[in-house]
Design a protein around this motif. Structure first.
Motif, PDB file in Angstrom:
ATOM      1  N   MET A   1      26.536 117.771  67.458  1.00  0.00           N
ATOM      2  CA  MET A   1      27.159 118.547  66.379  1.00  0.00           C
ATOM      3  C   MET A   1      26.224 118.714  65.182  1.00  0.00           C
ATOM      4  SD  MET A   1      30.245 119.628  67.151  1.00  0.00           S
ATOM      5  CE  MET A   1      31.121 119.845  65.594  1.00  0.00           C
ATOM      6  N   PHE A   2      25.243 117.849  65.050  1.00  0.00           N
ATOM      7  CA  PHE A   2      24.307 117.954  63.938  1.00  0.00           C
ATOM      8  C   PHE A   2      23.276 119.048  64.246  1.00  0.00           C
ATOM      9  CE2 PHE A   2      26.173 113.816  63.499  1.00  0.00           C
ATOM     10  CZ  PHE A   2      26.249 113.605  62.125  1.00  0.00           C
ATOM     11  N   LEU A   3      23.119 119.983  63.324  1.00  0.00           N
ATOM     12  CA  LEU A   3      22.261 121.146  63.538  1.00  0.00           C
ATOM     13  C   LEU A   3      20.782 120.779  63.556  1.00  0.00           C
ATOM     14  CD1 LEU A   3      24.015 123.591  61.053  1.00  0.00           C
ATOM     15  CD2 LEU A   3      24.074 123.756  63.560  1.00  0.00           C
ATOM     16  N   MET A   4      20.005 121.693  64.082  1.00  0.00           N
ATOM     17  CA  MET A   4      18.568 121.652  63.882  1.00  0.00           C
ATOM     18  C   MET A   4      18.275 122.113  62.446  1.00  0.00           C
ATOM     19  SD  MET A   4      17.363 120.706  66.889  1.00  0.00           S
ATOM     20  CE  MET A   4      15.637 121.212  67.021  1.00  0.00           C
ATOM     21  N   GLN A   5      17.094 121.839  61.975  1.00  0.00           N
ATOM     22  CA  GLN A   5      16.786 122.185  60.590  1.00  0.00           C
ATOM     23  C   GLN A   5      16.720 123.695  60.363  1.00  0.00           C
ATOM     24  OE1 GLN A   5      13.329 119.901  59.421  1.00  0.00           O
ATOM     25  NE2 GLN A   5      14.377 117.946  59.800  1.00  0.00           N
ATOM     26  N   ASN A   6      16.636 124.481  61.424  1.00  0.00           N
ATOM     27  CA  ASN A   6      16.676 125.933  61.266  1.00  0.00           C
ATOM     28  C   ASN A   6      18.091 126.467  61.086  1.00  0.00           C
ATOM     29  OD1 ASN A   6      17.750 125.784  63.857  1.00  0.00           O
ATOM     30  ND2 ASN A   6      16.015 126.782  64.867  1.00  0.00           N
ATOM     31  N   GLY A   7      19.063 125.554  61.009  1.00  0.00           N
ATOM     32  CA  GLY A   7      20.442 125.949  60.783  1.00  0.00           C
ATOM     33  C   GLY A   7      21.181 126.382  62.026  1.00  0.00           C
ATOM     34  N   LYS A   8      20.630 126.108  63.195  1.00  0.00           N
ATOM     35  CA  LYS A   8      21.233 126.538  64.444  1.00  0.00           C
ATOM     36  C   LYS A   8      21.515 125.339  65.344  1.00  0.00           C
ATOM     37  CE  LYS A   8      18.943 130.977  63.983  1.00  0.00           C
ATOM     38  NZ  LYS A   8      17.914 131.921  64.481  1.00  0.00           N
ATOM     39  N   PRO A   9      22.544 125.439  66.191  1.00  0.00           N
ATOM     40  CA  PRO A   9      22.894 124.322  67.084  1.00  0.00           C
ATOM     41  C   PRO A   9      21.775 124.010  68.072  1.00  0.00           C
ATOM     42  CG  PRO A   9      24.687 125.922  66.934  1.00  0.00           C
ATOM     43  CD  PRO A   9      23.497 126.559  66.289  1.00  0.00           C
ATOM     44  N   VAL A  10      21.825 122.824  68.617  1.00  0.00           N
ATOM     45  CA  VAL A  10      20.739 122.371  69.490  1.00  0.00           C
ATOM     46  C   VAL A  10      20.570 123.274  70.708  1.00  0.00           C
ATOM     47  CG1 VAL A  10      20.824 119.967  68.747  1.00  0.00           C
ATOM     48  CG2 VAL A  10      22.281 120.712  70.659  1.00  0.00           C
ATOM     49  N   HIS A  11      21.651 123.842  71.214  1.00  0.00           N
ATOM     50  CA  HIS A  11      21.566 124.679  72.408  1.00  0.00           C
ATOM     51  C   HIS A  11      21.635 126.165  72.079  1.00  0.00           C
ATOM     52  CE1 HIS A  11      22.921 120.882  74.673  1.00  0.00           C
ATOM     53  NE2 HIS A  11      21.651 121.092  74.947  1.00  0.00           N
ATOM     54  N   HIS A  12      21.381 126.508  70.824  1.00  0.00           N
ATOM     55  CA  HIS A  12      21.257 127.920  70.462  1.00  0.00           C
ATOM     56  C   HIS A  12      20.051 128.507  71.203  1.00  0.00           C
ATOM     57  CE1 HIS A  12      20.243 131.449  68.003  1.00  0.00           C
ATOM     58  NE2 HIS A  12      21.510 131.439  67.592  1.00  0.00           N
TER      59      HIS A  12
ATOM     60  N   LEU B   1      34.657 130.055  62.407  1.00  0.00           N
ATOM     61  CA  LEU B   1      35.504 128.908  62.072  1.00  0.00           C
ATOM     62  C   LEU B   1      34.923 127.628  62.656  1.00  0.00           C
ATOM     63  CD1 LEU B   1      38.047 127.721  60.847  1.00  0.00           C
ATOM     64  CD2 LEU B   1      39.295 128.356  62.932  1.00  0.00           C
ATOM     65  N   TRP B   2      34.373 127.701  63.875  1.00  0.00           N
ATOM     66  CA  TRP B   2      33.740 126.518  64.469  1.00  0.00           C
ATOM     67  C   TRP B   2      32.607 126.002  63.589  1.00  0.00           C
ATOM     68  CZ3 TRP B   2      34.669 122.951  67.996  1.00  0.00           C
ATOM     69  CH2 TRP B   2      33.614 122.185  68.497  1.00  0.00           C
ATOM     70  N   GLU B   3      31.822 126.898  63.033  1.00  0.00           N
ATOM     71  CA  GLU B   3      30.705 126.468  62.185  1.00  0.00           C
ATOM     72  C   GLU B   3      31.186 125.887  60.871  1.00  0.00           C
ATOM     73  OE1 GLU B   3      27.659 126.178  63.356  1.00  0.00           O
ATOM     74  OE2 GLU B   3      28.548 126.922  65.222  1.00  0.00           O
TER      75      GLU B   3
ATOM     76  N   PHE C   1      26.371 131.779  69.592  1.00  0.00           N
ATOM     77  CA  PHE C   1      25.692 130.958  68.601  1.00  0.00           C
ATOM     78  C   PHE C   1      25.649 129.497  69.024  1.00  0.00           C
ATOM     79  CE2 PHE C   1      25.247 128.823  64.434  1.00  0.00           C
ATOM     80  CZ  PHE C   1      24.161 129.522  63.931  1.00  0.00           C
ATOM     81  N   ASP C   2      26.755 128.985  69.563  1.00  0.00           N
ATOM     82  CA  ASP C   2      26.787 127.605  70.047  1.00  0.00           C
ATOM     83  C   ASP C   2      27.455 127.550  71.414  1.00  0.00           C
ATOM     84  OD1 ASP C   2      26.787 124.915  70.471  1.00  0.00           O
ATOM     85  OD2 ASP C   2      28.200 124.408  68.873  1.00  0.00           O
ATOM     86  N   PRO C   3      26.669 127.434  72.481  1.00  0.00           N
ATOM     87  CA  PRO C   3      27.248 127.346  73.829  1.00  0.00           C
ATOM     88  C   PRO C   3      28.155 126.134  74.018  1.00  0.00           C
ATOM     89  CG  PRO C   3      24.885 127.791  73.925  1.00  0.00           C
ATOM     90  CD  PRO C   3      25.195 127.425  72.500  1.00  0.00           C
TER      91      PRO C   3
END
Length: 658
Positions: A323-334, A546-548, A534-536
């Motif tokens: 659930m913690f984002l990458m520093q680029n602001g996107k989920p790990v599996h984006h 809303l998820w974000e 955005f987040d698989p």
């Protein structure tokens, strides 16, 4: 200020028997004939009595209590544990969540308690007959309304329909008319009306200063913070649960208005995310609205003793870490992270992540043992050559001197010198030479010690620091203050309420979520780029934006107990509770050879003896015939003993099955 867990009434009031403490033995509706007229006369009398009401913030029957003082696992973590955000690290290959395991029933719960409501009503019932002027009466009525509402918010969120008791019951009422439960929508509106009155009438006239009753006391800001919280909770609950006669917009708009007021009063957030739980004086941290104050040798807690011993075993799961984002602001599996994100070592998994991950979960590291248990040194090339420590089967772990110290160096950059530094040590200063550090497995070598063990590899250390006192045989010595209300929560309440009312856009993201991200080194939320892909890993029942918004709440408030309130009001509990939790990716040869009791699985859940994600539970709970989330659980069961006290009481639907 918020010293202490409970205050009796001072002798000068002649009312020692009217302590405002909660008493588990008083589970039935309290009966009390008013006899306090001579004791409640002046504003000072009411101020003194009100000190006792602050015990609500350490009451074990309030999940979001300020602090229990007897162990982190029984206070802030409880709500997140029940939500499956975290789990007890002593549970290997068994269902740890008590709801997934159907371990909750009417015979093993408590909390349907009204003695505290009585204590507040004692004060409220005596206001009109006092010698105070109208302004003083309005102020103390507002304080009483806040405390009563704070307890009622918990009761409503647990039980739904509850009795409304707005005065001290007489003996006749107690015998002949024990209050029955009233509809949730009706009681919630009464609570909101009390809070709205309090917001308008507290801190006026002679009480205009926010600290008129003393430092760190109930004031307009605190009342508005509760409106912000309760308005969001009740509004979303009524919306997603289709509450009969509900009015979700009423609560969501109340939350927005209160939040806006607070956002003007507290325009800044602290630049140190870690400070909220690891500061000796929270009054120095921007955005702190109310906190539990601790002082060494006066009133203290045992957080650090507990966390840095072998008693604490709170761990996150792979799903929570994701659930913690990458520093680029996107989920790990984006898709944009496909070539950069790798979780096949813990070092890789934690690289370039939201700093809030590092402040909540101990990052991986390894050091060599020093000349004593309290000393250490960085690993060297020689350690990895033939005959070196790390080449020894009894202490080997794949790595290099550079990877061993990667997060040691990072924590030195982002954490205060007395804050979260690696390597970690126990309460006596003995060094833990590597993480992850697995429960029940000491072969990791290099003098590994008992504390800070788990089975997922993701040990929770939110409240860890190196300055708070830890003394052998003296447990309650910690003096780090703990937050009750802070502007960070208010910003998240505002963002979510705006979305629920159809008003969330980039400008709202910039006023809320994007205020929080710079201090944890995460790129701003760009609403326009959030789409279905955005987040698989997203719960597919939740709309992407809303998820974000909910993700930001998860990461910002992780470890603060909001989880079980949130997944219940969102009506998304099955997605969280029915997960098969996984741990960190490991190899059988790591740490000198992982024991057979640890099972590895691939991303599809297939067992792989040689390497894979730690399998913490053998199956999804809902795949078993008698396990997994049941919608009965959205409301708590009324404790069984209550039915012997009140024959007219009815149980919440469905609990007869458990």
């Amino acid at each position: 200020s918020l010293y202490g867990e409970c205050y009796g009434i001072v002798a000068s009031l002649g009312m020692a028997s009217l302590s405002a403490c909660n008493d588990d033995s008083m589970d039935r509706f309290p009966i009390e004939k008013p006899s306090e007229e001579t004791a409640f006369k002046t504003s000072l009398n009411f101020k003194t009595y009100a000190w006792g009401l602050y015990g609500i913030f350490t009451n074990k029957d309030i999940m979001l209590r300020g602090y229990n003082m007897t162990g982190a696992n029984t206070s802030y973590w409880e709500g997140d544990r029940l939500a499956n955000y975290v789990r007890n690290g002593r549970s290997l290959r068994s269902i740890a969540n008590p709801y997934a395991n159907h371990g909750i029933n009417a015979n093993n719960t408590s909390g349907y308690v009204f003695s505290y409501i009585r204590s507040v009503n004692v004060m409220l019932d005596n206001i009109d007959g006092s010698q105070m002027d109208d302004n003083e009466k309005a102020h103390w009525r507002s304080v009483g309304y806040f405390f009563r509402a704070y307890n009622y918010v918990e009761l409503i969120m647990r039980y739904g329909d509850v009795p409304w008791i707005d005065h001290v019951l007489t003996e006749e009422e107690g015998r002949n008319d024990i209050p029955q439960r009233r509809p949730r929508a009706e009681v919630a509106e009464l609570v909101l009306n009390d809070l709205l009155y309090a917001s308008e009438n507290i801190n006026t006239g002679a009480f205009a200063k926010m600290d008129a009753d003393g430092k760190n006391t109930i004031n307009k800001h605190v009342v508005d913070a509760l409106i912000s919280r309760f308005g969001l909770w009740e509004g979303t609950w009524q919306k997603y649960h289709n509450v009969e006669d509900g009015n979700p917009e009423l609560y969501l708009n109340a939350s927005l208005k209160a939040s806006e007021t607070l956002m003007k009063a507290f325009p800044n957030v602290g630049n140190n995310y870690d400070a909220s739980f690891n500061t000796e004086d929270l009054s120095t941290i921007p955005g702190t609205i109310l906190y539990k104050e601790f002082v060494y040798d006066v009133i203290a807690h045992n957080t650090m003793q507990f966390l840095r011993s072998d008693a604490s075993a709170m761990e996150a799961t792979k799903q929570s870490v994701n659930m913690f984002l990458m520093q680029n602001g996107k989920p790990v599996h984006h898709p944009d992270n496909a070539d950069t994100y790798n979780d096949k070592t813990m070092n890789d998994e934690f690289r370039n992540r939201d700093y809030r991950l590092y402040f909540n979960i101990i990052p991986p590291y390894k050091v060599a043992k020093g000349t004593s248990g309290t000393t250490w040194r960085y690993s060297t090339t020689e350690d990895y050559t033939e005959g070196g420590c790390f080449n020894n089967p009894n202490c080997r772990m794949d790595g290099s001197p550079e990877s061993d110290r990667e997060y040691i160096d990072l924590m030195e950059q982002i954490s205060a010198s007395t804050g979260k530094r690696l390597p970690v040590s126990n309460w006596a200063g003995n060094v833990l030479h590597l993480t992850p550090h697995f429960f029940g497995y000491e072969k990791g070598g290099m003098g590994t010690i008992g504390p800070m063990r788990c089975v997922s590899g993701y040990f929770c250390w939110k409240e860890y620091n190196t300055w708070d006192k830890t003394i052998a045989g003296s447990f309650q010595v910690g003096s780090a203050d703990k937050p009750i209300f802070k502007i960070e929560e208010v910003l998240l309440n505002y963002a979510e309420a705006k979305y629920e009312l159809g008003g969330f856009d980039q400008s709202i993201a910039d006023k809320t979520i994007n205020v929080l991200r710079p201090r944890v080194n995460v790129a701003n939320m760009n609403v326009a780029e959030i789409n279905e892909n955005f987040d698989p890993d997203r719960d597919p029942s939740v709309e992407p934006v809303l998820w974000e918004i909910r993700r930001e709440r998860f990461t910002e408030l992780f470890g603060e107990g909001f989880g079980f309130y949130d997944i219940r009001r969102w009506k998304t509990a099955p997605w969280w509770i029915n997960q098969k939790p996984l741990g960190v990716y490991m190899r059988r040869t790591d740490q000198g050879g992982m024991p057979d009791k640890y099972i590895f699985v691939d991303e599809y859940g297939n067992v792989n003896y040689e390497e894979g994600y730690m399998e913490l539970e053998p199956t999804r709970p809902d795949e078993l015939s008698d396990k997994g989330w049941d919608d009965t659980f959205y409301l708590y069961p009324i404790p069984a003993k209550q039915f012997t006290l009140n024959s007219g009481l009815k149980q919440n639907p469905g609990w007869e099955k458990f």
